[in-house]
Design an enzyme around this catalytic site. Structure first.
Site, PDB file in Angstrom:
ATOM      1  N   GLU A 173       0.755  -1.534  -0.440  1.00 56.63           N
ATOM      2  CA  GLU A 173       0.220   0.381  -0.309  1.00 56.63           C
ATOM      3  C   GLU A 173       0.757   1.114   0.522  1.00 56.63           C
ATOM      4  O   GLU A 173       0.974   2.139   0.610  1.00 56.63           O
ATOM      5  CB  GLU A 173      -1.146   0.159   1.230  1.00 56.63           C
ATOM      6  CG  GLU A 173      -1.985  -1.421   0.911  1.00 56.63           C
ATOM      7  CD  GLU A 173      -3.234  -0.675   1.825  1.00 56.63           C
ATOM      8  OE1 GLU A 173      -3.486   0.041   2.809  1.00 56.63           O
ATOM      9  OE2 GLU A 173      -4.150  -1.621   2.117  1.00 56.63           O
ATOM     10  N   GLU A 307      -5.336  -8.516  -0.857  1.00 60.84           N
ATOM     11  CA  GLU A 307      -5.913  -8.666   0.627  1.00 60.84           C
ATOM     12  C   GLU A 307      -6.739  -8.025   0.201  1.00 60.84           C
ATOM     13  O   GLU A 307      -7.770  -7.308  -0.722  1.00 60.84           O
ATOM     14  CB  GLU A 307      -5.093  -7.316   0.910  1.00 60.84           C
ATOM     15  CG  GLU A 307      -4.219  -7.278   1.931  1.00 60.84           C
ATOM     16  CD  GLU A 307      -4.071  -6.034   3.140  1.00 60.84           C
ATOM     17  OE1 GLU A 307      -4.962  -5.450   3.683  1.00 60.84           O
ATOM     18  OE2 GLU A 307      -2.236  -5.748   2.985  1.00 60.84           O
TER      19      GLU A 307
END
Ligand code: AHR
Length: 504
Positions: A173, A307
């Site tokens: 991220e 994810e």
């Protein structure tokens, strides 16, 4: 009757087992307590790993495990987690509750865990706060079989032979907790760092993953592909700078991060909203894939949904930084829907990891002291393991839109069908209605059904497993499917995930 048409002769691609991967993060009680209790614990363990959890994950056929984060990965310094445990450096887990991380679970322990489970390894490198040298040395430490400073250090720490690192990600991220970067900036850093993630053994290649988009950030995908995808073909026996691009998408029922909704108390409106928000990933995958197709028409690299899962408010009374949540039949539906979607995109989606494996978000097992329970999601993964390594075949189902709020209507049914190495078909179907059963007539084009057997996960929409009632939700036999020539007819109850194994 809703018609399901299957053409077993039309093969659509390989279902990579890693599509059913999992994620273990240093977050709350995932690693510590949930997986690792230490060699001296009273909880039965092997080299510190809980025997009950490892046995459950093996039984579920967990194919791949990602570690150490998540946001944690970008503040993890691997050298703090090797060597004698008593002298390992302690750190603050700033992302998850500000607790002390004593680094007693490090690289050797992760590899031991994967060895016990019998799964592939996915290590997430630290780009956010780590150096190129640190990342490069970690890969050397884990994978180099020869004489070198890092290989020698590994041997001094008791591991002679290198491990197999199947996947290695450069950051996590990076558009958010991993550094709040712009795509161009990350793309340059990615190219820089990955240059020093070396492949020391051509037969045991480390597949390199770049941080991909959040949800529907198509600009991120476009930039990453433009800057970092390069087909080197056979010259280097790899795919240029990357083997995959990650995608993160969570199902947040209310869509409001400060009030996501309870994991266990919800009404039918929120049931449909949750499922509608889950289905959105189909569009995101299709659009990111379309961008990838322009740069990589031969599909050399994968879209790795590393994810996904439901994200609710934490269980009342638990540490808000630990993200501990319960799980119901609603989560079983979310899992079944997602796994059907990933199957259907198996030409591009090569990996997916539900977050997180134990005691965090959409976990497959929960622990309390020496007790362990399997969640509804566990049973879906176990059921869908029948698809691992199969060939997706062409299928489509008639549906109707159901739901309460106009903006959150969903199809009543989703499905995917695969063919295993013995030629048997595996049909998985989800019924998204919280109150209605549907009749389904399956037509197998050009095939005759020899036998069919089924299993099902079903119940009331908020049924769950607890430490007092661990088997409320589980897989049971389904004997309602009747075969007749090229047809199979059955009713699928409300709130269910169904698997039919068909011999043709
Ligand atoms: O899964 C919890 C967190 O969600 C992960 O650490 C992070 O990558 C994402 O924002």
């Amino acid at each position: 009757m809703y018609k399901l048409v299957i053409n077993a002769n039309k093969e659509k691609g390989h279902i990579n087992p890693e599509i059913q991967g999992h994620f273990s993060e240093h977050l709350g009680r995932c690693i510590y307590e949930g997986i690792y209790v230490g060699e001296n614990s009273d909880i039965p363990n092997t080299n510190g790993m809980r025997n009950d959890v490892v046995a459950a994950l093996r039984e579920m056929k967990l194919p791949l495990l990602r570690w150490p984060g998540g946001c944690f990965a970008d503040e993890y310094h691997w050298k703090d987690g090797i060597g004698p445990k008593e002298s390992r450096k302690k750190m603050i887990n700033t992302n998850w509750g500000g607790v002390t991380e004593d680094n007693s679970f490090g690289t050797h322990e992760f590899m031991e865990l994967c060895d016990q489970i019998g799964c592939k390894t996915y290590v997430n490198g630290n780009l956010g706060s780590g150096t190129v040298q640190e990342m490069s040395e970690w890969v050397e430490y884990m994978t180099f079989d020869g004489v070198s400073p890092m290989a020698d250090l590994r041997k001094a720490n008791g591991r002679e032979k290198p491990w197999k690192v199947d996947y290695f990600a450069v950051g996590n991220e990076s558009w958010g907790c991993g550094g709040n970067m712009q795509p161009e900036y990350y793309a340059n850093l990615y190219k820089h760092y990955q240059s020093f993630v070396k492949n020391y053994d051509a037969d045991r290649k480390v597949l390199k993953l770049a941080v991909g988009p959040n949800e529907n950030d198509y600009e991120w995908t476009e930039t990453l592909l433009k800057e970092c995808f390069k087909s080197w073909g056979s010259r280097n026996n790899n795919h240029g700078f990357m083997d995959g691009l990650t995608l993160h998408y969570y199902t947040v029922p209310t869509g409001v991060w400060d009030a996501k909704g309870s994991a266990t108390e919800f009404d039918d409106k929120l049931w449909y909203k949750t499922l509608a928000k889950t289905l959105v990933i189909d569009e995101y995958i299709a659009k990111h894939s379309a961008i990838m197709d322009r740069y990589d028409p031969d599909k050399q690299i994968g879209l790795m949904v590393d994810e996904w899962g439901t994200w609710y408010d934490v269980e009342p009374g638990t540490n808000p930084g630990f993200l501990y949540q319960q799980s119901t039949i609603r989560d079983a539906l979310v899992a079944g829907i997602n796994l059907n979607i990933f199957n259907k995109h198996c030409d591009r989606v090569k990996m997916a990891n539900v977050a997180q494996v134990v005691n965090v978000l959409q976990s497959v097992v929960l622990t309390e002291g020496d007790q362990m329970i399997k969640t509804p999601t566990y049973h879906v993964f176990k059921m869908y393991s029948a698809h691992q390594d199969n060939t997706l075949v062409e299928s489509s189902i008639e549906t109707t839109k159901i739901g309460i709020e106009e903006d959150f209507k969903v199809p009543n049914l989703t499905e995917s069908v695969s063919k295993d190495a013995d030629g048997k078909l595996h049909i998985t179907i989800t019924n998204l209605s919280c109150e209605e059963a549907y009749g389904i007539e399956t037509n197998l084009v050009g095939s005759v059904v020899k036998s069919v057997k089924g299993s099902i996960i079903t119940g009331k929409m908020d049924d769950k497993n607890t430490f007092d009632d661990p088997d409320c939700v589980k897989i049971v036999d389904f004997n309602g499917a009747k075969a007749d020539g090229d047809k199979i007819v059955f009713d699928i109850p409300a709130c269910s995930v169904l698997h039919l194994e068909v011999e043709i």
